[in-house]
Design an enzyme around this catalytic site. Structure first.
Site, PDB file in Angstrom:
ATOM      1  N   ASP A  78      -2.575  -4.885   0.689  1.00  0.00           N
ATOM      2  CA  ASP A  78      -1.841  -3.849   1.423  1.00  0.00           C
ATOM      3  C   ASP A  78      -0.468  -4.317   1.897  1.00  0.00           C
ATOM      4  OD1 ASP A  78      -3.885  -1.844   1.313  1.00  0.00           O
ATOM      5  OD2 ASP A  78      -5.009  -3.003   2.786  1.00  0.00           O
ATOM      6  N   GLU A 120       0.833  -1.199   0.000  1.00  0.00           N
ATOM      7  CA  GLU A 120       0.000   0.000   0.000  1.00  0.00           C
ATOM      8  C   GLU A 120       0.871   1.254   0.000  1.00  0.00           C
ATOM      9  OE1 GLU A 120      -3.592   2.432   0.646  1.00  0.00           O
ATOM     10  OE2 GLU A 120      -2.767   0.881  -0.641  1.00  0.00           O
TER      11      GLU A 120
END
Length: 252
Positions: free
Chosen positions: A108, A80
């Site tokens: 992420d 992320e």
């Protein structure tokens, strides 16, 4: 809200959030609630990863800043916040190296200990509702989901919370403090209610029209609560490396 975000979050996180919003044609100065939400999500991802390493036996250990054993491998790969092209390159590299299934959506994090991608969620609503939305979107049992709320609740795939209780408590405390500080500034209700936020935005824009050219007075007073918000948790050495990696634009 914009002033709050810039005071509350680490400058690198603010810069990454601005870059991400501009990539999609969004203005952090206008969509301030989204700006705050992106910064919060980024910070939770960094906090999730920070200080967690894997030793020579493959066991997960926690190393505090300044510890001489800093040459250990980071347990989590942060995906992320990276440029999309770079992020997919990282994901493809992980999949080729480990043999894990490639996700349909950018996750992420990647957990090198458990060998799985992780999707982090931060919600202003009920955790179970947001969890189901995430699960329905991802449609993959291979990606682990972990949801946090501003009220201290959390929900994870198969109740496997990945991190130790103390690390998760640190994240929950941070989120709760952000909520309290927003509330003390009269920002929380509009942050939770997007419709109210839009009405407030229109009202603010109208009030700014007559004096658009006049200087704006900004308060630099830091409340006691905000002092606890200052993000001291980030490893300075890793921050510098991540900054160089995350903010470097790929050549076209």
């Amino acid at each position: 809200m914009e002033d709050f975000v810039r005071q509350c979050f680490n400058p690198m996180i603010v810069e990454l959030a601005e870059k991400a919003m501009k990539e999609y044609g969004e203005d952090p100065k206008i969509e301030t609630n989204k700006f705050a939400a992106i910064c919060t999500h980024l910070e939770v991802c960094f906090m999730y990863s920070d200080f967690h390493f894997i030793d020579e036996r493959g066991e997960s250990i926690i190393v505090e800043p300044g510890d001489p054993n800093a040459l250990l491998k980071h347990r989590f790969e942060i995906i992320e916040g990276r440029d999309r092209t770079v992020a997919w390159t990282v994901v493809n590299s992980i999949c080729n190296t480990t043999g894990v299934e490639k996700p349909k959506f950018l996750p992420d994090l990647y957990d090198y200990k458990e060998n799985r991608f992780i999707e982090i969620g931060v919600t202003r609503r009920e955790v179970h509702i947001y969890y189901l939305e995430k699960a329905n979107k991802i449609k993959s049992e291979k990606t682990h989901i972990h949801i946090f709320s501003f009220t201290g609740e959390e929900m994870a795939t198969k109740a496997d919370y990945t991190l130790d209780e103390e690390s998760r408590a640190r994240i929950k405390t941070r989120l709760f403090t952000i909520r309290q500080e927003m509330a003390s500034r009269g920002l929380w209700d509009s942050f939770v209610n997007p419709r109210e936020a839009k009405r407030q935005l229109k009202k603010d824009l109208r009030s700014q029209e007559p004096c658009a050219g006049s200087p704006t007075k900004v308060s630099h007073r830091t409340s006691p609560a905000l002092k606890t918000l200052e993000p001291m948790w980030m490893d300075s050495n890793r921050t510098a490396a991540l900054r160089a990696s995350f903010l470097k634009c790929p050549k076209k």
